[in-house]
Design a protein around this motif. Structure first.
Motif, short mmCIF file in Angstrom:
data_model
loop_
_atom_site.label_atom_id
_atom_site.label_comp_id
_atom_site.label_asym_id
_atom_site.label_seq_id
_atom_site.Cartn_x
_atom_site.Cartn_y
_atom_site.Cartn_z
N PHE A 101 14.55 23.21 -54.78
CA PHE A 101 15.80 23.65 -54.15
C PHE A 101 16.79 24.10 -55.22
N ASP A 102 16.99 23.28 -56.23
CA ASP A 102 17.96 23.59 -57.28
C ASP A 102 17.56 24.82 -58.07
N SER A 157 21.95 27.55 -46.08
CA SER A 157 22.26 26.33 -46.83
C SER A 157 21.06 25.68 -47.52
N GLU A 158 19.87 26.19 -47.27
CA GLU A 158 18.68 25.61 -47.89
C GLU A 158 17.99 26.67 -48.74
N HIS A 159 17.51 26.26 -49.89
CA HIS A 159 17.00 27.22 -50.88
C HIS A 159 15.62 26.75 -51.35
N PHE A 160 14.60 27.46 -50.90
CA PHE A 160 13.23 27.12 -51.26
C PHE A 160 12.44 28.38 -51.54
N PRO A 161 11.40 28.29 -52.37
CA PRO A 161 10.57 29.47 -52.64
C PRO A 161 9.85 29.92 -51.38
N GLN A 162 9.59 31.21 -51.30
CA GLN A 162 8.97 31.81 -50.12
C GLN A 162 7.62 32.42 -50.49
N GLY A 163 6.76 32.49 -49.47
CA GLY A 163 5.48 33.19 -49.64
C GLY A 163 4.32 32.31 -50.04
N GLY A 201 11.32 17.93 -52.77
CA GLY A 201 11.65 19.34 -52.90
C GLY A 201 13.11 19.60 -53.15
N GLN A 202 13.93 18.55 -53.00
CA GLN A 202 15.37 18.70 -53.23
C GLN A 202 15.90 17.38 -53.78
N TYR A 203 16.66 17.46 -54.83
CA TYR A 203 17.22 16.25 -55.45
C TYR A 203 18.49 15.88 -54.69
N ALA A 204 18.30 15.44 -53.45
CA ALA A 204 19.41 15.24 -52.52
C ALA A 204 20.18 13.97 -52.85
N PRO A 205 21.50 13.98 -52.70
CA PRO A 205 22.30 12.77 -52.98
C PRO A 205 22.06 11.66 -51.97
N THR A 206 21.65 12.02 -50.77
CA THR A 206 21.34 11.03 -49.73
C THR A 206 20.05 11.44 -49.01
N ALA A 207 19.44 10.47 -48.36
CA ALA A 207 18.24 10.75 -47.56
C ALA A 207 18.69 11.24 -46.19
N GLY A 208 18.65 12.54 -45.99
CA GLY A 208 19.19 13.13 -44.77
C GLY A 208 18.18 13.37 -43.67
N PHE A 209 16.96 12.88 -43.86
CA PHE A 209 15.90 13.16 -42.90
C PHE A 209 16.08 12.43 -41.57
N TYR A 210 16.70 11.27 -41.61
CA TYR A 210 16.65 10.35 -40.48
C TYR A 210 17.72 10.67 -39.44
N GLN A 211 17.59 11.88 -38.88
CA GLN A 211 18.49 12.40 -37.87
C GLN A 211 17.65 13.13 -36.81
N PRO A 212 18.07 13.11 -35.56
CA PRO A 212 17.25 13.74 -34.50
C PRO A 212 16.92 15.21 -34.78
N TRP A 213 17.89 15.99 -35.28
CA TRP A 213 17.62 17.41 -35.48
C TRP A 213 16.68 17.66 -36.66
N GLN A 214 16.66 16.74 -37.62
CA GLN A 214 15.70 16.86 -38.71
C GLN A 214 14.30 16.49 -38.24
N TYR A 215 14.22 15.44 -37.42
CA TYR A 215 12.94 15.09 -36.82
C TYR A 215 12.38 16.27 -36.03
N ASP A 216 13.26 16.96 -35.29
CA ASP A 216 12.82 18.10 -34.50
C ASP A 216 12.20 19.18 -35.38
N ARG A 217 12.80 19.42 -36.55
CA ARG A 217 12.23 20.43 -37.45
C ARG A 217 10.87 19.99 -37.99
N ALA A 218 10.76 18.70 -38.28
CA ALA A 218 9.46 18.19 -38.74
C ALA A 218 8.41 18.34 -37.64
N TYR A 219 8.79 18.08 -36.40
CA TYR A 219 7.84 18.25 -35.29
C TYR A 219 7.37 19.71 -35.21
N GLN A 220 8.30 20.63 -35.39
CA GLN A 220 7.92 22.04 -35.37
C GLN A 220 6.91 22.35 -36.47
N PHE A 221 7.17 21.83 -37.66
CA PHE A 221 6.24 22.04 -38.77
C PHE A 221 4.87 21.47 -38.43
#
Length: 428
Positions: A101-102, A157-163, A201-221
């Motif tokens: 990400f960085d 707001s999210e920055h990851f390599p593509q392709g 993949g991101q040196y995040a200051p907090t663990a932001g995964f544990y939210q309903p909308w993040q779970y939804d994105r994981a389900y899509q993946f």
């Protein structure tokens, strides 16, 4: 009738239902139309109700006398961990940054895409896959980030390599051609499942995964990856998807009672939608109870084709005295029995940082110890679980304790993974 006999019957029943489509088994494959596949330069879209093609009935059989998983992780391939390969990280222009990400944010999208695509093209080659085969391995575990599915990335707001998708397809194709069993692992979850960890993949200051909308994105993946696995021929030897790697320990909001059941449902519903039969389902994998994030089995709708992941890094276990005899004794006797079936999906030969270069632990003059410790660990994992996956195939640390390929070259790991020293635990 004694208690032991009915208990044994129950275990056999559970194993029969839990262990289908592991090494030594097979399942049918359905593929996309070839002309359709050519239109995708990054990744195929989610299902839009397309009609299934006739199954190819390709058989995936691994000739494994023990029927045990013996494998390696492809660490730092699609989720780069700078500590493992600093030279590569520097050469990509990512030196000042702590995570993918960085680096993408710092370099800009186009320059970062070029750098990462060069990395994906070279870090693991077909020659590496063949060498793994030559060494008697039968399984590879591939860590992935959710950003592989580029449509769920927040572009503002999210920055990851593509392709990355064509490179994953190529790796899986090579591995399938060589007869490997493949585990795909959601190593980097939306929002980061742990704080300040590059493996997310991101040196995040907090663990932001544990939210309903993040779970939804994981389900899509997970739903998307499930369909890719069942439809694309290159993924024909993928038998397991891990729904999140190393979540927070000590309890994470909604992990076991919301996310795990939701992830299981996302995978099974996509399989039902595209007509996958019961005997061809993927294994759904979570971390096991020993990881310390709660009982993953507590709230699942059922455990049909479930699997569990055990990570065992003795170097971070303060309960094991730091001496060679204690390390081997722990390997021989530490009870890794937990949820069933289990695979020890990560482990290494590394020891605590403050002693790792001391004379009693130095890799150059302690090869006999490390060889015995490797044998003790693998023998125990094969006795108590369905097998093991070493972290990792290669590094740039100059330290074979983290690198399977270097440990074989050093004579610490045998050139045939099946040649485990049967006497490694004698006297312990």
């Amino acid at each position: 009738m004694s208690f032991a006999l009915p208990f044994l019957i129950i275990l056999v029943f559970l194993a029969t239902h839990a262990l289908a489509w592991l090494p030594g088994e097979h399942r049918d494959i359905v593929n996309f139309n070839t002309s359709t596949r050519r239109n995708f330069t990054t990744a195929p879209p989610l299902s839009s109700g397309s009609t299934l093609r006739k199954p190819l009935n390709q058989t995936r059989i691994l000739s494994i006398p023990s029927n045990k998983i013996r494998g390696v992780n492809l660490g730092s391939l699609f989720v780069f961990e700078p500590w493992m390969a600093n030279t590569q990280w520097q050469n990509m222009g990512c030196g000042p940054y702590k995570s993918e990400f960085d680096c993408v944010l710092g370099l800009g999208q186009q320059r970062a895409n070029a750098a990462f695509q060069s990395h994906w093209n070279s870090w693991i080659t077909q020659g590496d896959i063949q060498q793994m085969k030559n060494y008697g391995l039968n399984t590879i575990r591939i860590p992935l980030g959710y950003w592989l599915l580029e449509t769920i990335v927040y572009k503002d707001s999210e920055h990851f390599p593509q392709g990355a998708f064509p490179y994953l397809e190529r790796i899986c194709g090579w591995a399938a051609d060589a007869g490997f069993y493949i585990i795909l692992d959601l190593h980097g979850a939306p929002g980061a499942q742990q704080q300040q960890q590059s493996f997310t993949g991101q040196y995040a200051p907090t663990a932001g995964f544990y939210q309903p909308w993040q779970y939804d994105r994981a389900y899509q993946f997970l739903a998307w990856m499930t369909e890719v696995v069942h439809r694309w021929p290159a993924f024909r030897n993928v038998g397991m998807i891990e729904v999140v790697n190393e979540p927070l320990q000590g309890g994470a909001p909604g992990l076991t009672d919301v996310y795990y059941p939701g992830a299981y449902k996302a995978i099974r519903e996509r399989e039902a939608k595209i007509g996958i039969t019961q005997n061809n389902l993927l294994h759904v994998q979570t971390m096991n109870t020993l990881w310390g994030s709660g009982d993953p089995h507590c709230c699942l709708p059922n455990d049909w084709f479930m699997s569990y992941d055990d990570h065992r890094y003795t170097k971070w276990d303060s309960s094991v005295p730091v001496n060679q005899r204690s390390y081997i004794s722990d390997a021989c006797h530490n009870n890794r029995l937990s949820n069933w079936p289990t695979v020890v999906g990560e482990w290494s030969l590394s020891v605590p940082d403050n002693v790792q270069w001391n004379g009693d632990w130095h890799p150059n003059n302690q090869k006999a110890f490390y060889a015995q410790w490797w044998a003790a660990q693998t023998a125990s994992y094969e006795r108590m679980t369905n097998g093991w996956v070493f972290w990792s195939w290669k590094t740039q640390l100059g330290d074979y304790r983290w690198s399977y390929s270097e440990a074989v070259a050093a004579g610490v790991i045998p050139s045939n993974a099946a040649n485990i020293n049967p006497n490694a635990c004698n006297g312990f």
